[in-house]
Design an enzyme around this catalytic site. Structure first.
Site, PDB file in Angstrom:
ATOM      1  N   ASN A 260       2.786  11.126   0.299  1.00 53.22           N
ATOM      2  CA  ASN A 260       2.418  12.538   0.231  1.00 53.22           C
ATOM      3  C   ASN A 260       3.682  13.383   0.109  1.00 53.22           C
ATOM      4  O   ASN A 260       4.742  13.053   0.651  1.00 53.22           O
ATOM      5  CB  ASN A 260       1.529  12.981   1.399  1.00 53.22           C
ATOM      6  CG  ASN A 260       2.092  12.696   2.772  1.00 53.22           C
ATOM      7  OD1 ASN A 260       2.856  11.751   2.954  1.00 53.22           O
ATOM      8  ND2 ASN A 260       1.720  13.497   3.748  1.00 53.22           N
ATOM      9  N   ILE A 261       3.541  14.463  -0.643  1.00 54.44           N
ATOM     10  CA  ILE A 261       4.663  15.367  -0.917  1.00 54.44           C
ATOM     11  C   ILE A 261       4.189  16.783  -0.625  1.00 54.44           C
ATOM     12  O   ILE A 261       3.379  17.341  -1.386  1.00 54.44           O
ATOM     13  CB  ILE A 261       5.127  15.247  -2.387  1.00 54.44           C
ATOM     14  CG1 ILE A 261       5.487  13.786  -2.720  1.00 54.44           C
ATOM     15  CG2 ILE A 261       6.332  16.171  -2.631  1.00 54.44           C
ATOM     16  CD1 ILE A 261       5.689  13.522  -4.207  1.00 54.44           C
ATOM     17  N   GLU A 262       4.650  17.338   0.493  1.00 54.84           N
ATOM     18  CA  GLU A 262       4.178  18.669   0.900  1.00 54.84           C
ATOM     19  C   GLU A 262       5.054  19.758   0.293  1.00 54.84           C
ATOM     20  O   GLU A 262       6.066  19.493  -0.353  1.00 54.84           O
ATOM     21  CB  GLU A 262       4.141  18.747   2.437  1.00 54.84           C
ATOM     22  CG  GLU A 262       3.149  17.732   2.995  1.00 54.84           C
ATOM     23  CD  GLU A 262       2.897  17.857   4.482  1.00 54.84           C
ATOM     24  OE1 GLU A 262       3.695  18.520   5.185  1.00 54.84           O
ATOM     25  OE2 GLU A 262       1.879  17.288   4.929  1.00 54.84           O
TER      26      GLU A 262
ATOM     27  N   CYS B  13      -1.256  14.395  -2.340  1.00 53.71           N
ATOM     28  CA  CYS B  13      -1.532  13.251  -1.469  1.00 53.71           C
ATOM     29  C   CYS B  13      -0.850  11.988  -2.001  1.00 53.71           C
ATOM     30  O   CYS B  13      -0.571  11.862  -3.198  1.00 53.71           O
ATOM     31  CB  CYS B  13      -3.033  12.983  -1.410  1.00 53.71           C
ATOM     32  SG  CYS B  13      -3.988  14.221  -0.527  1.00 53.71           S
TER      33      CYS B  13
ATOM     34  N   GLU C 233      -2.113   9.039  -2.445  1.00 52.97           N
ATOM     35  CA  GLU C 233      -2.933   8.310  -3.411  1.00 52.97           C
ATOM     36  C   GLU C 233      -2.764   8.891  -4.809  1.00 52.97           C
ATOM     37  O   GLU C 233      -2.630   8.170  -5.801  1.00 52.97           O
ATOM     38  CB  GLU C 233      -4.418   8.385  -3.019  1.00 52.97           C
ATOM     39  CG  GLU C 233      -4.754   7.781  -1.664  1.00 52.97           C
ATOM     40  CD  GLU C 233      -4.647   8.778  -0.521  1.00 52.97           C
ATOM     41  OE1 GLU C 233      -3.737   9.635  -0.533  1.00 52.97           O
ATOM     42  OE2 GLU C 233      -5.468   8.693   0.400  1.00 52.97           O
TER      43      GLU C 233
ATOM     44  N   CYS D 117      -8.848  11.474   0.921  1.00 49.36           N
ATOM     45  CA  CYS D 117      -9.574  12.753   0.863  1.00 49.36           C
ATOM     46  C   CYS D 117     -10.496  12.783  -0.357  1.00 49.36           C
ATOM     47  O   CYS D 117     -10.396  11.943  -1.262  1.00 49.36           O
ATOM     48  CB  CYS D 117      -8.582  13.922   0.829  1.00 49.36           C
ATOM     49  SG  CYS D 117      -7.875  14.244  -0.798  1.00 49.36           S
TER      50      CYS D 117
ATOM     51  N   CYS E  23      -8.787  12.923  -3.835  1.00 49.53           N
ATOM     52  CA  CYS E  23      -8.236  11.621  -4.265  1.00 49.53           C
ATOM     53  C   CYS E  23      -9.353  10.676  -4.694  1.00 49.53           C
ATOM     54  O   CYS E  23      -9.191   9.916  -5.663  1.00 49.53           O
ATOM     55  CB  CYS E  23      -7.399  11.015  -3.146  1.00 49.53           C
ATOM     56  SG  CYS E  23      -5.844  11.907  -2.895  1.00 49.53           S
TER      57      CYS E  23
END
Ligand code: THU
Length: 137
Positions: free
Chosen positions: A42-44, A53, A55, A90, A93
């Site tokens: 994940n990359i916020e 996300c 995935e 989620c 995804c």
């Protein structure tokens, strides 16, 4: 590739999670039908909504490299530190999976460790999903 190796790759991917806002670190490892593995984390983002996300990172890496056929994905996630519970994908995804995967055969491994995981098909995790076949593609 066996399930344990795919989960190991997801745990490795989780090491790169960029999650300074939630501290919830997720890793995924996507297996192509030819046996190649694409990892994602994940990359916020400070603006929150651009967050990607794990995935989808794995899927977008693979698709952008020309991959189109997928067999399975392993997912590990949880608060920073050791994974202690299951982190199911989620809805967004699941929908991305629906675009590229056969819901009856694509396998989703949600794992705590290489030994502890649950396995479901995409159809089980996204019943009656909307996908390319609905648009007659
Ligand atoms: N996250 C994922 O990477 N995959 C999921 O399927 C659920 C949520 C990430 C997004 C965000 O960085 C953090 O987990 C908390 O929602």
């Amino acid at each position: 590739m066996d399930n344990q190796s795919l989960i190991k790759a997801a745990l490795e991917a989780r090491e790169n999670a960029y999650a300074p806002y939630s501290d919830f670190c997720v890793g995924a490892a996507l297996l192509t039908k030819e046996g190649r593995v694409y990892k994602g984390c994940n990359i916020e983002n400070a603006s929150y909504t651009p967050t990607n996300c794990a995935e989808r990172t794995a899927f977008f890496k693979a698709v952008s490299e020309g991959e189109r056929t997928f067999a399975a994905i392993a997912i590990v996630g949880g608060a920073k530190g050791k994974v202690t519970g299951y982190a199911a994908p989620c809805g967004v995804c699941r929908q991305v999976m629906m675009e590229f995967c056969d819901p009856k055969t694509f396998r989703i491994l949600v794992a705590v460790s290489e030994e502890e995981y649950v396995e479901h098909t995409l159809e089980e995790m996204l019943p009656m999903g909307f996908g390319p076949v609905n648009l007659h593609k």
